[in-house]
Design an enzyme around this catalytic site. Structure first.
Site, PDB file in Angstrom:
ATOM      1  N   LYS A  36       1.759  -3.721   7.210  1.00 19.48           N
ATOM      2  CA  LYS A  36       1.947  -3.916   5.765  1.00 19.48           C
ATOM      3  C   LYS A  36       3.404  -3.692   5.372  1.00 19.48           C
ATOM      4  CE  LYS A  36      -0.664  -4.661   2.942  1.00 19.48           C
ATOM      5  NZ  LYS A  36      -1.110  -5.983   2.384  1.00 19.48           N
ATOM      6  N   TYR A  54      -1.855  -0.530  11.004  1.00 19.04           N
ATOM      7  CA  TYR A  54      -2.103  -1.168   9.699  1.00 19.04           C
ATOM      8  C   TYR A  54      -0.902  -0.996   8.780  1.00 19.04           C
ATOM      9  CZ  TYR A  54      -3.524  -1.436   4.806  1.00 19.04           C
ATOM     10  OH  TYR A  54      -3.555  -1.708   3.456  1.00 19.04           O
ATOM     11  N   THR A  79       0.827  -1.208   0.000  1.00 21.53           N
ATOM     12  CA  THR A  79       0.000   0.000   0.000  1.00 21.53           C
ATOM     13  C   THR A  79       0.862   1.259   0.000  1.00 21.53           C
ATOM     14  OG1 THR A  79      -1.471   1.299   1.426  1.00 21.53           O
ATOM     15  CG2 THR A  79      -0.159  -0.352   2.527  1.00 21.53           C
ATOM     16  N   ASP A  80       0.312   2.335  -0.533  1.00 23.79           N
ATOM     17  CA  ASP A  80       1.050   3.615  -0.496  1.00 23.79           C
ATOM     18  C   ASP A  80       1.163   4.152   0.935  1.00 23.79           C
ATOM     19  OD1 ASP A  80      -1.574   4.494  -0.070  1.00 23.79           O
ATOM     20  OD2 ASP A  80      -1.558   5.971  -1.694  1.00 23.79           O
ATOM     21  N   GLU A  81       0.395   3.563   1.872  1.00 22.70           N
ATOM     22  CA  GLU A  81       0.466   4.042   3.262  1.00 22.70           C
ATOM     23  C   GLU A  81       1.818   3.746   3.912  1.00 22.70           C
ATOM     24  OE1 GLU A  81      -2.861   3.537   5.791  1.00 22.70           O
ATOM     25  OE2 GLU A  81      -4.298   3.931   4.197  1.00 22.70           O
TER      26      GLU A  81
HETATM   27  P1  NAD Z   1     -10.552  -6.504   2.215  1.00 24.48           P
HETATM   28  O1  NAD Z   1     -10.482  -6.216   3.666  1.00 24.48           O
HETATM   29  O2  NAD Z   1     -11.755  -6.126   1.441  1.00 24.48           O
HETATM   30  O3  NAD Z   1     -10.329  -8.071   1.963  1.00 24.48           O
HETATM   31  C1  NAD Z   1      -9.348  -8.821   2.647  1.00 24.48           C
HETATM   32  C2  NAD Z   1      -9.598 -10.283   2.335  1.00 24.48           C
HETATM   33  O4  NAD Z   1      -8.571 -11.048   2.975  1.00 24.48           O
HETATM   34  C3  NAD Z   1     -10.941 -10.807   2.872  1.00 24.48           C
HETATM   35  O5  NAD Z   1     -11.560 -11.617   1.915  1.00 24.48           O
HETATM   36  C4  NAD Z   1     -10.551 -11.615   4.107  1.00 24.48           C
HETATM   37  O6  NAD Z   1     -11.450 -12.662   4.386  1.00 24.48           O
HETATM   38  C5  NAD Z   1      -9.182 -12.134   3.673  1.00 24.48           C
HETATM   39  N1  NAD Z   1      -8.321 -12.463   4.831  1.00 24.48           N
HETATM   40  C6  NAD Z   1      -8.070 -11.704   5.926  1.00 24.48           C
HETATM   41  N2  NAD Z   1      -7.248 -12.356   6.765  1.00 24.48           N
HETATM   42  C7  NAD Z   1      -6.951 -13.548   6.166  1.00 24.48           C
HETATM   43  C8  NAD Z   1      -6.130 -14.651   6.544  1.00 24.48           C
HETATM   44  N3  NAD Z   1      -5.472 -14.666   7.701  1.00 24.48           N
HETATM   45  N4  NAD Z   1      -6.049 -15.694   5.694  1.00 24.48           N
HETATM   46  C9  NAD Z   1      -6.744 -15.696   4.517  1.00 24.48           C
HETATM   47  N5  NAD Z   1      -7.540 -14.687   4.136  1.00 24.48           N
HETATM   48  C10 NAD Z   1      -7.641 -13.613   4.939  1.00 24.48           C
HETATM   49  O7  NAD Z   1      -9.233  -5.861   1.594  1.00 24.48           O
HETATM   50  P2  NAD Z   1      -8.977  -5.118   0.203  1.00 24.48           P
HETATM   51  O8  NAD Z   1      -9.351  -3.697   0.346  1.00 24.48           O
HETATM   52  O9  NAD Z   1      -9.524  -5.939  -0.892  1.00 24.48           O
HETATM   53  O10 NAD Z   1      -7.382  -5.162   0.175  1.00 24.48           O
HETATM   54  C11 NAD Z   1      -6.709  -6.272  -0.416  1.00 24.48           C
HETATM   55  C12 NAD Z   1      -5.213  -6.045  -0.322  1.00 24.48           C
HETATM   56  O11 NAD Z   1      -4.851  -4.847  -0.995  1.00 24.48           O
HETATM   57  C13 NAD Z   1      -4.699  -5.890   1.114  1.00 24.48           C
HETATM   58  O12 NAD Z   1      -3.453  -6.530   1.200  1.00 24.48           O
HETATM   59  C14 NAD Z   1      -4.543  -4.390   1.284  1.00 24.48           C
HETATM   60  O13 NAD Z   1      -3.543  -4.092   2.225  1.00 24.48           O
HETATM   61  C15 NAD Z   1      -4.129  -3.990  -0.110  1.00 24.48           C
HETATM   62  N6  NAD Z   1      -4.474  -2.615  -0.517  1.00 24.48           N
HETATM   63  C16 NAD Z   1      -5.766  -2.176  -0.422  1.00 24.48           C
HETATM   64  C17 NAD Z   1      -6.086  -0.895  -0.879  1.00 24.48           C
HETATM   65  C18 NAD Z   1      -7.494  -0.364  -0.801  1.00 24.48           C
HETATM   66  O14 NAD Z   1      -7.701   0.818  -1.062  1.00 24.48           O
HETATM   67  N7  NAD Z   1      -8.498  -1.177  -0.491  1.00 24.48           N
HETATM   68  C19 NAD Z   1      -5.075  -0.079  -1.404  1.00 24.48           C
HETATM   69  C20 NAD Z   1      -3.766  -0.558  -1.448  1.00 24.48           C
HETATM   70  C21 NAD Z   1      -3.483  -1.843  -1.026  1.00 24.48           C
HETATM   71  O1  DAU Z   2      -3.961   4.229   0.650  1.00 22.26           O
HETATM   72  C1  DAU Z   2      -4.279   2.875   0.525  1.00 22.26           C
HETATM   73  C2  DAU Z   2      -5.112   2.443   1.696  1.00 22.26           C
HETATM   74  O2  DAU Z   2      -6.390   3.031   1.516  1.00 22.26           O
HETATM   75  C3  DAU Z   2      -5.239   0.936   1.854  1.00 22.26           C
HETATM   76  O3  DAU Z   2      -3.974   0.397   2.096  1.00 22.26           O
HETATM   77  C4  DAU Z   2      -6.200   0.593   3.000  1.00 22.26           C
HETATM   78  O4  DAU Z   2      -6.384  -0.809   3.092  1.00 22.26           O
HETATM   79  C5  DAU Z   2      -7.529   1.256   2.724  1.00 22.26           C
HETATM   80  O5  DAU Z   2      -8.404   1.029   3.801  1.00 22.26           O
HETATM   81  C6  DAU Z   2      -7.342   2.757   2.508  1.00 22.26           C
HETATM   82  O6  DAU Z   2      -6.962   3.404   3.740  1.00 22.26           O
HETATM   83  P1  DAU Z   2      -7.601   4.804   4.204  1.00 22.26           P
HETATM   84  O7  DAU Z   2      -7.474   4.925   5.660  1.00 22.26           O
HETATM   85  O8  DAU Z   2      -7.087   5.911   3.346  1.00 22.26           O
HETATM   86  O9  DAU Z   2      -9.123   4.526   3.763  1.00 22.26           O
HETATM   87  P2  DAU Z   2     -10.525   4.873   4.469  1.00 22.26           P
HETATM   88  O10 DAU Z   2     -11.582   4.587   3.459  1.00 22.26           O
HETATM   89  O11 DAU Z   2     -10.642   4.267   5.815  1.00 22.26           O
HETATM   90  O12 DAU Z   2     -10.408   6.458   4.671  1.00 22.26           O
HETATM   91  C7  DAU Z   2     -10.236   7.320   3.565  1.00 22.26           C
HETATM   92  C8  DAU Z   2     -10.194   8.734   4.110  1.00 22.26           C
HETATM   93  O13 DAU Z   2     -11.489   9.065   4.615  1.00 22.26           O
HETATM   94  C9  DAU Z   2      -9.237   8.918   5.270  1.00 22.26           C
HETATM   95  O14 DAU Z   2      -8.645  10.204   5.189  1.00 22.26           O
HETATM   96  C10 DAU Z   2     -10.135   8.823   6.512  1.00 22.26           C
HETATM   97  C11 DAU Z   2     -11.446   9.406   6.004  1.00 22.26           C
HETATM   98  N1  DAU Z   2     -12.664   8.844   6.633  1.00 22.26           N
HETATM   99  C12 DAU Z   2     -12.817   7.504   6.662  1.00 22.26           C
HETATM  100  C13 DAU Z   2     -13.934   6.937   7.259  1.00 22.26           C
HETATM  101  C14 DAU Z   2     -14.107   5.437   7.323  1.00 22.26           C
HETATM  102  C15 DAU Z   2     -13.638   9.694   7.140  1.00 22.26           C
HETATM  103  O15 DAU Z   2     -13.505  10.937   7.072  1.00 22.26           O
HETATM  104  N2  DAU Z   2     -14.742   9.139   7.719  1.00 22.26           N
HETATM  105  C16 DAU Z   2     -14.929   7.796   7.821  1.00 22.26           C
HETATM  106  O16 DAU Z   2     -15.962   7.351   8.386  1.00 22.26           O
END
Ligand code: NAD
Ligand code: DAU
Length: 342
Positions: free
Chosen positions: A152, A148, A124-126
């Site tokens: 990662k 988190y 992730t970019d985080e």
């Molecule tokens: P999500 O939370 O929607 O899904 C996670 C999945 O992993 C679920 O299906 C869950 O059941 C499974 N899981 C969790 N723990 C597990 C374990 N111990 N063994 C097997 N399966 C398990 O997540 P997402 O948003 O789809 O993110 C997927 C990946 O991409 C993650 O690695 C996350 O860090 C990365 N990522 C997400 C974002 C984003 O914006 N959503 C951005 C950058 C990177």
């Molecule tokens: O940048 C990549 C990441 O983006 C992934 O690695 C993470 O898995 C994914 O959850 C996401 O992280 P963020 O913390 O950026 O996403 P989130 O949707 O939780 O929040 C986006 C922005 O919105 C953040 O600045 C917090 C704000 N927010 C979020 C929630 C849930 C609010 O203002 N109110 C809310 O209720």
């Protein structure tokens, strides 16, 4: 390619498996997913029984389950993770377990076969931390600031150490914020869309000025396929879109697309340690692999709102379950203290 997709029943995993099944018909896909609160097997029910598709419920921290799932696979895409920053602040333990130890278990099994082609660790970019100016390049120092993102960072550093130490063909991608269908409604965009549909309040953290680079999930999937097909082992690729928006701008777009009442917005107490801005430099991916994103935010948010409108059974069943208790715990006090802004 015979792929193991871990976490394939989550948000990005679901979209990625569908992308592969539809666009790479010759590939076989095994999904290994623990089905935590964030995973839903039924997201992929249309592929059950299809040649080359297998679903295994199991934990990436369990060596037995990983051995069974990885048998015969030439590539691994590891999406499996705990992913919500707010939950990691509440309780980091499952984040360290899955996002670090789970990666170790996968890598140990992967390196038993020399013929395997690629271990793609989805990061992730985080991991760069908050970026006040400019854009993070792949060589920049890491500065994760939440449990988190620290987990990662641990997972991807461990994966890269297997490249250096054992010659395992590891590649890492660091993507920005994804949005699109099947995203669990704890994250900003699906939470606000579904709350807007239900005329519930929209709890905006802090001043709403935090910035994220929003990437439509299909564009992330096409980047991952480019990396699987042409990426170099031992390399890291940023994935993003450059569509930087404040959370207030995202909220306004959701209000417009759903037709909700703007008075639903509430400024609430900020997230602890809230990173102000993420922004990644994607020139390496563009230059080396010829990838580019195709969905602008206006098109992507409209498609996403339409998907949630047409799939209310999907998110209503989630929101009526354990999510209620989660929402009460995370938001009720914040909302009670909130200041009405419009
Ligand atoms: P999500 O939370 O929607 O899904 C996670 C999945 O992993 C679920 O299906 C869950 O059941 C499974 N899981 C969790 N723990 C597990 C374990 N111990 N063994 C097997 N399966 C398990 O997540 P997402 O948003 O789809 O993110 C997927 C990946 O991409 C993650 O690695 C996350 O860090 C990365 N990522 C997400 C974002 C984003 O914006 N959503 C951005 C950058 C990177
Ligand atoms: O940048 C990549 C990441 O983006 C992934 O690695 C993470 O898995 C994914 O959850 C996401 O992280 P963020 O913390 O950026 O996403 P989130 O949707 O939780 O929040 C986006 C922005 O919105 C953040 O600045 C917090 C704000 N927010 C979020 C929630 C849930 C609010 O203002 N109110 C809310 O209720």
């Amino acid at each position: 390619m015979n792929l193991l997709v871990t976490g394939g029943a989550g948000f990005i995993g679901t979209n990625f498996v569908r992308y592969i099944m539809n666009r790479r018909p010759g590939w076989a896909v095994t999904v290994l997913d623990k089905l935590t609160y964030a995973g839903r097997r039924e997201n992929l029910s249309e592929f059950e029984g299809s040649p080359g598709y297998r679903f295994i419920q199991g934990d990436i921290c369990d060596p037995e389950a990983v051995r069974e799932a990885m048998d015969g696979c030439s590539g691994v895409v590891n999406f499996a993770a705990e992913t919500h920053v707010d939950r990691s602040i509440d309780d980091p333990s499952s984040f360290v377990k899955t996002d670090v130890e789970g990666v170790r278990v996968l890598l140990e099994e992967f390196r038993k076969e020399d013929s395997r082609k690629m271990f793609l660790q989805i990061s992730t970019d985080e991991v760069y931390g908050s970026v006040e100016n400019g854009r993070s390049g792949e060589g920049d120092p890491l500065c994760p600031r939440s449990p988190y993102s620290a987990s990662k960072a641990g997972g991807e550093l461990l994966a890269m150490s297997y490249f250096t130490t054992f010659g395992v063909p590891v590649t890492v991608t660091r993507a920005s914020n994804n949005y699109g269908p099947y995203q669990y409604p704890e994250k900003l965009i699906p939470l606000f869309i579904t709350n807007a549909f239900e005329a519930e309040k929209l709890p905006l953290y802090g001043d709403g000025g935090n910035m994220r680079d929003w990437l439509f999930v299909d564009d992330h999937c096409s980047a991952l396929v480019a990396v699987l097909e042409r990426g170099r082992p031992g390399h890291i690729y940023n994935v993003g879109d450059g569509q930087e928006l404040t959370n207030t701008e995202v909220t306004t777009a959701i209000i417009e697309a759903t037709g909700a009442d703007g008075n639903l917005v509430r400024h609430v107490e900020d997230r602890l340690g809230h990173d102000r801005r993420y922004a990644v430099d994607i020139s390496k991916l563009q230059r080396e692999l010829g990838w580019k994103p195709e969905t602008d935010f206006a098109t992507g948010i409209s498609a996403t709102v339409n998907w949630y409108r047409e799939n209310s059974r999907w998110w209503k069943s989630i929101k009526s379950g354990e999510f209620r208790e989660y929402y009460r715990k995370m938001y009720s006090e914040k909302l009670e203290n909130s200041e009405r802004i419009r």
